[in-house]
Design an enzyme around this catalytic site. Structure first.
Site, PDB file in Angstrom:
ATOM      1  N   HIS A   1       0.844  -1.189   0.000  1.00  0.00           N
ATOM      2  CA  HIS A   1       0.000   0.000   0.000  1.00  0.00           C
ATOM      3  C   HIS A   1       0.882   1.243   0.000  1.00  0.00           C
ATOM      4  CE1 HIS A   1      -4.020  -1.690   1.824  1.00  0.00           C
ATOM      5  NE2 HIS A   1      -4.085  -1.599   0.519  1.00  0.00           N
TER       6      HIS A   1
ATOM      7  N   CYS B   1      -2.613   3.051   9.242  1.00  0.00           N
ATOM      8  CA  CYS B   1      -3.622   2.055   8.876  1.00  0.00           C
ATOM      9  C   CYS B   1      -4.809   2.079   9.839  1.00  0.00           C
ATOM     10  CB  CYS B   1      -3.011   0.661   8.859  1.00  0.00           C
ATOM     11  SG  CYS B   1      -1.894   0.358   7.479  1.00  0.00           S
TER      12      CYS B   1
END
Length: 273
Positions: A170, A266
């Protein structure tokens, strides 16, 4: 001489890790053979939440749902810019129900501009917002076609960046926005393709360049209010580099949550309204 910095109050959406576990593997950091200490994960998450509140930020909570162990990683569930919510569409079926849970929360909490995406994107996992751009990762999870979809929805330039190292699956593992008002970022060059590295060099010539040690300690999975940068405490070298630039690093222990392949960012979806 370090420049003067100013903190701006933020609003974050978080989800307690009541059901957090590693029962499958969808990224290189996840190993179902390693036991997870649920009580420790919750304690670390609560510490992170309290750090935000102590810094003057607002924390909203998304109710956790059984059977969704990765729901703690709320940044993946949507991207919010100017009060407009661009929903997620997960690449792996294990996480797909999270997208609906996020949109339901937004609809119930006064957000009226909601977009159900056509193409796969994993929220702020692969979208990073600065004053001038929406930086958008691709290569492992997010479909490049979602970049144009996001640009049409937000009405902001979306800059595609190719990720090439599976450890940084990511964008938010390889790049952090340090000062969104000033287009200031930190990133790890080796996570990106040569062309994307050149794009970053041209757009952000003064960016902080992270080392491999700091990147693999999830140091770039950080959250900044323009002055205070909350990041995993293990990224000691990055903390020193941030201080040299006038930021105030705030190290937290998220070691148990790292077993799921996520850290500070996150767990923190920014609600930009």
């Amino acid at each position: 001489m370090a420049r003067s910095r100013r903190a701006t109050p933020r609003r974050y959406l978080m989800c307690p890790p009541a059901h957090f576990d590693v029962t499958y593997s969808i990224n290189p950091w996840m190993d179902p053979a390693k036991p997870v200490d649920g009580a420790l994960a919750l304690a670390q998450w609560e510490q992170l939440r309290e750090v935000y509140r102590s810094l003057g930020h607002t924390v909203e909570e998304l109710p956790c749902e059984p059977g969704l162990p990765d729901m703690v990683f709320t940044a993946n569930g949507a991207t919010v810019v100017d009060g407009r919510v661009f929903g997620a569409r997960f690449a792996h079926p294990e996480r797909e129900p999270e997208a609906e849970a996020h949109l339901e929360w937004f609809a119930a909490n006064g957000f009226t501009h909601l977009h159900v995406p056509v193409h796969i994107n994993e929220g702020e996992g692969d979208f990073a917002v600065t004053a001038s751009y929406v930086l958008a990762g691709r290569g492992f999870r997010t479909n490049p076609l979602s970049h144009g979809e996001a640009q049409e929805f937000f009405g902001r330039p979306v800059i595609g960046l190719e990720l090439v190292d599976p450890r940084f699956y990511h964008l938010d593992l390889a790049l952090a926005v340090l000062d969104d008002a000033a287009d200031e970022i930190a990133y790890y060059p080796a996570a990106f393709s040569p062309g994307s590295r050149e794009v970053l060099r041209r757009l952000f010539p003064g960016a902080l360049v992270a080392t491999d040690d700091d990147a693999t300690a999830f140091g770039l999975n950080a959250v900044s209010d323009g002055l205070r940068v909350v990041l995993p405490q293990a990224a000691a070298g990055l903390c020193d580099a941030l201080r040299e630039r006038g930021f105030e690093p705030v190290g937290v222990d998220v070691s148990e949550l790292l077993k799921g392949g996520g850290a500070v960012k996150c767990c923190s979806q920014e609600l930009r309204v």
